[in-house]
Scaffold this motif. Sequence first.
Motif, PDB file in Angstrom:
ATOM      1  N   THR A   1      90.177  -4.648  35.350  1.00 33.26           N
ATOM      2  CA  THR A   1      89.911  -3.223  35.497  1.00 33.26           C
ATOM      3  C   THR A   1      90.830  -2.485  34.534  1.00 33.26           C
ATOM      4  OG1 THR A   1      89.323  -3.459  37.826  1.00 33.26           O
ATOM      5  CG2 THR A   1      89.972  -1.254  37.093  1.00 33.26           C
ATOM      6  N   VAL A   2      90.245  -1.636  33.692  1.00 32.71           N
ATOM      7  CA  VAL A   2      91.014  -0.879  32.704  1.00 32.71           C
ATOM      8  C   VAL A   2      90.799   0.607  32.955  1.00 32.71           C
ATOM      9  CG1 VAL A   2      91.437  -0.488  30.245  1.00 32.71           C
ATOM     10  CG2 VAL A   2      90.603  -2.727  31.020  1.00 32.71           C
ATOM     11  N   ARG A   3      91.875   1.338  33.127  1.00 34.48           N
ATOM     12  CA  ARG A   3      91.802   2.800  33.290  1.00 34.48           C
ATOM     13  C   ARG A   3      92.056   3.399  31.917  1.00 34.48           C
ATOM     14  NH1 ARG A   3      95.283   6.989  36.447  1.00 34.48           N
ATOM     15  NH2 ARG A   3      93.661   8.444  37.048  1.00 34.48           N
ATOM     16  N   PHE A   4      91.208   4.350  31.521  1.00 37.80           N
ATOM     17  CA  PHE A   4      91.323   4.885  30.170  1.00 37.80           C
ATOM     18  C   PHE A   4      90.791   6.310  30.085  1.00 37.80           C
ATOM     19  CE2 PHE A   4      87.044   3.255  30.378  1.00 37.80           C
ATOM     20  CZ  PHE A   4      86.292   4.059  29.538  1.00 37.80           C
TER      21      PHE A   4
ATOM     22  N   ARG B   1      89.258   8.051  20.139  1.00 37.25           N
ATOM     23  CA  ARG B   1      89.833   6.731  20.428  1.00 37.25           C
ATOM     24  C   ARG B   1      89.845   6.516  21.931  1.00 37.25           C
ATOM     25  NH1 ARG B   1      95.011   7.563  16.666  1.00 37.25           N
ATOM     26  NH2 ARG B   1      94.025   7.028  14.696  1.00 37.25           N
ATOM     27  N   ILE B   2      89.815   5.264  22.321  1.00 38.64           N
ATOM     28  CA  ILE B   2      89.990   4.917  23.731  1.00 38.64           C
ATOM     29  C   ILE B   2      91.483   4.738  23.953  1.00 38.64           C
ATOM     30  CG2 ILE B   2      89.610   3.162  25.486  1.00 38.64           C
ATOM     31  CD1 ILE B   2      86.866   2.649  24.167  1.00 38.64           C
ATOM     32  N   ARG B   3      92.052   5.564  24.826  1.00 39.13           N
ATOM     33  CA  ARG B   3      93.476   5.451  25.151  1.00 39.13           C
ATOM     34  C   ARG B   3      93.594   4.744  26.495  1.00 39.13           C
ATOM     35  NH1 ARG B   3      98.281   7.177  23.379  1.00 39.13           N
ATOM     36  NH2 ARG B   3      99.955   7.482  24.886  1.00 39.13           N
ATOM     37  N   ILE B   4      94.163   3.562  26.479  1.00 40.60           N
ATOM     38  CA  ILE B   4      94.322   2.760  27.694  1.00 40.60           C
ATOM     39  C   ILE B   4      95.528   3.289  28.472  1.00 40.60           C
ATOM     40  CG2 ILE B   4      94.790   0.463  28.609  1.00 40.60           C
ATOM     41  CD1 ILE B   4      93.244  -0.643  26.160  1.00 40.60           C
ATOM     42  N   ILE B   5      95.318   3.503  29.764  1.00 43.19           N
ATOM     43  CA  ILE B   5      96.340   4.073  30.637  1.00 43.19           C
ATOM     44  C   ILE B   5      96.899   3.025  31.588  1.00 43.19           C
ATOM     45  CG2 ILE B   5      96.729   5.813  32.436  1.00 43.19           C
ATOM     46  CD1 ILE B   5      94.403   7.376  31.013  1.00 43.19           C
ATOM     47  N   GLY B   6      96.067   2.076  31.997  1.00 42.42           N
ATOM     48  CA  GLY B   6      96.499   1.035  32.920  1.00 42.42           C
ATOM     49  C   GLY B   6      95.466  -0.076  32.973  1.00 42.42           C
ATOM     50  N   ALA B   7      95.895  -1.255  33.416  1.00 43.19           N
ATOM     51  CA  ALA B   7      94.977  -2.393  33.523  1.00 43.19           C
ATOM     52  C   ALA B   7      95.511  -3.396  34.536  1.00 43.19           C
ATOM     53  CB  ALA B   7      94.798  -3.064  32.167  1.00 43.19           C
ATOM     54  N   GLY B   8      94.583  -4.055  35.225  1.00 47.37           N
ATOM     55  CA  GLY B   8      94.990  -5.078  36.177  1.00 47.37           C
ATOM     56  C   GLY B   8      93.787  -5.829  36.721  1.00 47.37           C
ATOM     57  N   TYR B   9      94.069  -6.950  37.331  1.00 48.82           N
ATOM     58  CA  TYR B   9      93.033  -7.790  37.948  1.00 48.82           C
ATOM     59  C   TYR B   9      92.984  -7.439  39.433  1.00 48.82           C
ATOM     60  CZ  TYR B   9      93.357 -10.376  33.592  1.00 48.82           C
ATOM     61  OH  TYR B   9      93.349 -10.728  32.267  1.00 48.82           O
ATOM     62  N   TRP B  10      92.262  -6.350  39.748  1.00 44.60           N
ATOM     63  CA  TRP B  10      92.238  -5.832  41.101  1.00 44.60           C
ATOM     64  C   TRP B  10      90.929  -6.192  41.796  1.00 44.60           C
ATOM     65  CZ3 TRP B  10      93.759  -1.461  37.645  1.00 44.60           C
ATOM     66  CH2 TRP B  10      95.142  -1.450  37.448  1.00 44.60           C
ATOM     67  N   ARG B  11      91.038  -6.519  43.086  1.00 39.55           N
ATOM     68  CA  ARG B  11      89.861  -6.909  43.881  1.00 39.55           C
ATOM     69  C   ARG B  11      88.768  -5.858  43.875  1.00 39.55           C
ATOM     70  NH1 ARG B  11      93.399  -9.572  48.068  1.00 39.55           N
ATOM     71  NH2 ARG B  11      94.075  -7.448  48.209  1.00 39.55           N
ATOM     72  N   LYS B  12      89.157  -4.588  43.981  1.00 42.36           N
ATOM     73  CA  LYS B  12      88.151  -3.523  44.034  1.00 42.36           C
ATOM     74  C   LYS B  12      87.308  -3.516  42.757  1.00 42.36           C
ATOM     75  CE  LYS B  12      87.506   1.351  45.027  1.00 42.36           C
ATOM     76  NZ  LYS B  12      88.132   2.626  45.362  1.00 42.36           N
ATOM     77  N   GLY B  13      87.945  -3.663  41.611  1.00 43.77           N
ATOM     78  CA  GLY B  13      87.219  -3.720  40.346  1.00 43.77           C
ATOM     79  C   GLY B  13      86.313  -4.929  40.270  1.00 43.77           C
ATOM     80  N   LYS B  14      86.812  -6.055  40.747  1.00 38.67           N
ATOM     81  CA  LYS B  14      86.006  -7.292  40.769  1.00 38.67           C
ATOM     82  C   LYS B  14      84.783  -7.105  41.659  1.00 38.67           C
ATOM     83  CE  LYS B  14      86.463 -12.231  41.706  1.00 38.67           C
ATOM     84  NZ  LYS B  14      85.833 -12.644  42.932  1.00 38.67           N
TER      85      LYS B  14
END
Length: 95
Positions: free
Chosen positions: A62-65, A71-84
């Motif tokens: 999951t990538v928050r941007f 441009r795509i500015r990435i703010i946060g990222a993680g392997y979160w269950r909700k995103g999955k």
Amino acid sequence: MNTTFEWDEDKNSTNIKKHRASFETAQYAFIDPKRIIAQDLAHSGEEKRYYCFGRVKGAILTVRFTYRRNRIRIIGAGYWRKGKNIYEKQNKIHK
């Protein structure tokens, strides 16, 4: 891919320690042909925020941007269950 990405390096370092996901790796979520892009409706700031849910190295990232200066500015990222869960539901992946 012709898309340009940017991020804050200090935020990237913090994200790696906290979520074990680098922003360099997060870019690959955007090239998943089954990726999901969703607006972050909970964000109340002036700048619109989004999520990208995409498969990277066999897991759903999951990538928050946001978009800044084309441009795509990435703010946060993680392997979160909700995103999955969102990714699997939208792509009709059955466990």
